[in-house]
Design an enzyme around this catalytic site. Structure first.
Site, PDB file in Angstrom:
ATOM      1  N   GLU A  38       0.871  -1.170   0.000  1.00  0.00           N
ATOM      2  CA  GLU A  38       0.000   0.000   0.000  1.00  0.00           C
ATOM      3  C   GLU A  38       0.916   1.229   0.000  1.00  0.00           C
ATOM      4  O   GLU A  38       1.804   1.320   0.848  1.00  0.00           O
ATOM      5  CB  GLU A  38      -0.890  -0.011   1.251  1.00  0.00           C
ATOM      6  CG  GLU A  38      -1.832   1.177   1.258  1.00  0.00           C
ATOM      7  CD  GLU A  38      -2.766   1.236   2.459  1.00  0.00           C
ATOM      8  OE1 GLU A  38      -2.752   0.308   3.286  1.00  0.00           O
ATOM      9  OE2 GLU A  38      -3.496   2.241   2.538  1.00  0.00           O
ATOM     10  N   ARG A 265       4.901 -12.695   9.852  1.00  0.00           N
ATOM     11  CA  ARG A 265       5.593 -11.449   9.509  1.00  0.00           C
ATOM     12  C   ARG A 265       6.927 -11.373  10.237  1.00  0.00           C
ATOM     13  O   ARG A 265       7.142 -12.027  11.258  1.00  0.00           O
ATOM     14  CB  ARG A 265       4.737 -10.222   9.781  1.00  0.00           C
ATOM     15  CG  ARG A 265       4.280 -10.007  11.200  1.00  0.00           C
ATOM     16  CD  ARG A 265       3.621  -8.621  11.351  1.00  0.00           C
ATOM     17  NE  ARG A 265       2.663  -8.309  10.313  1.00  0.00           N
ATOM     18  CZ  ARG A 265       2.639  -7.144   9.630  1.00  0.00           C
ATOM     19  NH1 ARG A 265       3.510  -6.197   9.890  1.00  0.00           N
ATOM     20  NH2 ARG A 265       1.730  -6.919   8.733  1.00  0.00           N
ATOM     21  N   LYS A 275       3.703   0.694   9.750  1.00  0.00           N
ATOM     22  CA  LYS A 275       3.880   1.911   8.957  1.00  0.00           C
ATOM     23  C   LYS A 275       3.216   3.113   9.616  1.00  0.00           C
ATOM     24  O   LYS A 275       3.702   4.226   9.505  1.00  0.00           O
ATOM     25  CB  LYS A 275       3.306   1.705   7.546  1.00  0.00           C
ATOM     26  CG  LYS A 275       4.350   1.151   6.585  1.00  0.00           C
ATOM     27  CD  LYS A 275       3.864   1.225   5.158  1.00  0.00           C
ATOM     28  CE  LYS A 275       2.959   0.056   4.865  1.00  0.00           C
ATOM     29  NZ  LYS A 275       2.471   0.034   3.484  1.00  0.00           N
TER      30      LYS A 275
END
Ligand code: ATP
Ligand code: MG
Length: 558
Positions: A38, A265, A275
């Site tokens: 994204e 992750r 983020k």
């Protein structure tokens, strides 16, 4: 450098899934992967793991890999981030097959949403977000159906069109899939497909007033691009049922149905990967930008001097698993050192200088000495350094009184000056405050390094670096420490993650003295300041500012 030639995240369970699909009849030419960031921030080291995984499979199976920007939320996204992401992936050594954007599929997604409405599988809900959340309930008991759930198809079509045309305000209504309000999987309880966002999009400008949610866009984007395997992180495992439900409802016979599978992750100790939080650090000015060398971003690591090949080696060592864990950041340092040791040019730089005077050396004499550029690799050649009566050495490399374990300079004891002579500490001079301002020593003229004389081979306990006071350059040096004091700042739910920021994560030496060869350093080369660590010329500043990438050693072994 094309690192993708050497990617090997071991034979992991995801590779096994691909191989099973191939042996069950999937055609090799149908394999296609994607990396779907994204564009709401810069890439971080966690993304590097996903990049290595997906592009690595592309390499292993000679299959294309798409770069897809998952640009469904214009409020947080920008072209600055798109450019940064492309730059970072390229720098890591990977090349995508097609550059794709979820926003290119907005028309198709809209048409599919209309199709769902017509099939009676989607409806416009005019309740508030809070009401919708409340009615979803808890996994152990059924949720409550929305009073708008049984709206007529014709009314839904009309309302959805009005949403699209901007007749409503954000929050007035949403489009929801009509699935199962009693499903134990909360994601199946009539998830939202579209919400009204009154923000101009960086690619579609003002065309849309409604934007698809991640869930509605992601799987369908995979399907449009005919991605065979869609790998994502574990938190999306619970979304998989929905991913499949959407695909079942839109897919055409004969087309490939993407398969979503999940892996753990990457978490790294003493840093954060979210983020949103990284962006908070940037916006509040607590770091100098996304590429601050203390940031776990690819651009921060690059600016700090971590080579792309070290990031790849790190991702290979971490591997892929199904279990969450926290990786010690020392592993990244280890991978970095291993590579830098081989490719770094050596230089001598004194960070915190004190003057050293060799009393028995001729006053106006200056000699050229030869030093190896890289003892690991002869092809790096040699360089010349000058030597004279007055030098600088590191303040911490001298002690007036020292115990037996201090192998540096002290009074009455010998040490070798790197690439030069053996000296012995004689006496010191102090300023009014009692600080040492000058150190006087004597040298053994026959002990010159590399001269082959018996004295040159004489062993002394320590070797220290130095710089000629008659021939040096002033530089600034940034020494970094970890950004957070807490091992997992992300996990502390009680306190603000910013509370555990390390106040001493940056220390700058503005009066460092470097040998003159510092004038020849290049941006794309790597350096070792002998005994001080690996350093990289800062890419932002025109002055001579160097960032320390990593220290020379650590006690940890991997
Ligand atoms: P964040 O929660 O930090 O915003 P994200 O998952 O929303 O991260 P995306 O830009 O959507 O960020 O991520 C792109 C891809 O990278 C996704 O496939 C995601 O699963 C993967 N990814 C993100 N963070 C990590 C991580 N820490 N380790 C491995 N893969 C990751
Ligand atoms: Mg995401």
């Amino acid at each position: 450098m094309n690192n993708s030639d050497s990617i090997n995240l071991n034979e992991n369970f995801l590779e096994q899934i691909i191989k099973n699909d191939l042996s069950n009849g999937l055609d090799n030419t149908d394999l296609r992967f994607r990396f779907p960031p994204e564009p709401n921030g810069f890439l971080h080291i966690g993304h590097a793991k996903s990049i290595c995984l997906n592009f690595g499979f592309g390499k292993t199976f000679s299959a294309p890999v798409n770069l897809r920007f998952d640009d469904t939320n214009p409020e947080k996204e920008s072209t600055e981030f798109i450019d940064a992401i492309k730059k970072d992936i390229t720098w890591l050594g990977f090349q995508w097959d097609s550059e794709c954007y979820a926003s290119d599929y907005f028309d198709q997604l809209y048409d599919w949403a209309v199709m769902l409405i017509k099939k009676g599988k989607a409806y416009v809900d005019s309740q508030s977000q809070e009401e919708i959340s409340e009615q979803r309930g808890v996994p152990t008991s059924s949720g409550k159906k929305s009073p708008h759930r049984d709206r007529e198809v014709i009314e839904n079509l009309d309302l959805f069109e009005k949403m699209k045309k901007g007749h409503f305000k954000p929050g007035d209504c949403v489009l929801r899939a009509k699935i199962d309000m009693s499903s134990p999987n909360m994601h199946m309880r009539d998830p939202v497909l579209y919400r009204i966002i009154n923000t101009s999009h960086h690619r579609t400008n003002d065309k849309w007033k409604i934007y698809p949610t991640y869930d509605w866009a992601h799987g369908q984007s995979d399907y449009i691009e005919q991605i065979s395997h869609s790998f994502c992180t574990l938190e999306f495992e619970v979304h998989r049922e929905l991913y499949d439900w959407f695909l079942q409802n839109i897919y055409d016979e004969g087309k490939l149905l993407p398969k979503q599978r999940e892996f753990a992750r990457l978490n790294l100790s003493y840093t954060i990967m979210s983020k949103r939080k990284l962006s908070e650090l940037v916006e509040s000015g607590l770091v100098s930008g996304w590429d601050d060398p203390r940031m776990p971003t690819i651009s921060g690591l690059r600016r700090r001097g971590v080579p792309a090949s070290a990031i790849i080696a790190f991702c290979e060592k971490v591997g892929v698993s199904k279990r969450e864990n926290i990786i010690d950041f020392a592993l990244l340092d280890f991978c970095t050192r291993e590579i830098l040791n081989k490719i770094s040019y050596r230089l001598m730089v004194v960070l915190d200088p004190v003057e050293l005077i060799i009393e028995n050396y001729e006053n106006d004499k200056s000699e050229n000495l030869v030093a190896e550029n890289n003892p690991e690799d002869e092809s790096y050649g040699n360089r010349e350094i000058t030597f004279s009566k007055k030098l600088f050495i590191e303040r911490e490399d001298f002690k007036e009184e020292a115990n037996r374990k201090f192998f540096r300079l002290t009074l009455g004891k010998e040490v070798r000056l790197k690439n030069a002579y053996i000296i012995k500490g004689e006496r010191v001079e102090k300023d009014a405050e009692g600080n040492i301002s000058k150190i006087y020593c004597s040298y053994d003229p026959k002990s010159k390094s590399g001269s082959g004389s018996p004295e040159s081979l004489r062993k002394v306990k320590g070797t220290i670096h130095w710089v000629d006071k008659n021939n040096y350059e002033n530089i600034s040096v940034n020494i970094y420490d970890k950004l957070f004091n807490s091992e997992s700042p992300d996990d502390d739910k009680e306190n603000d993650f910013k509370d555990s920021l390390n106040e001493n994560s940056l220390k700058t030496f503005n009066n460092a003295c470097a040998e003159k060869n510092i004038n020849n350093v290049e941006f794309d080369k790597y350096y070792q300041f002998q005994r001080k660590g690996y350093f990289k010329l800062d890419s932002k500043k025109s002055d001579k500012i160097f960032n320390r990438t990593v220290t020379l050693r650590d006690n940890k072994k991997f």
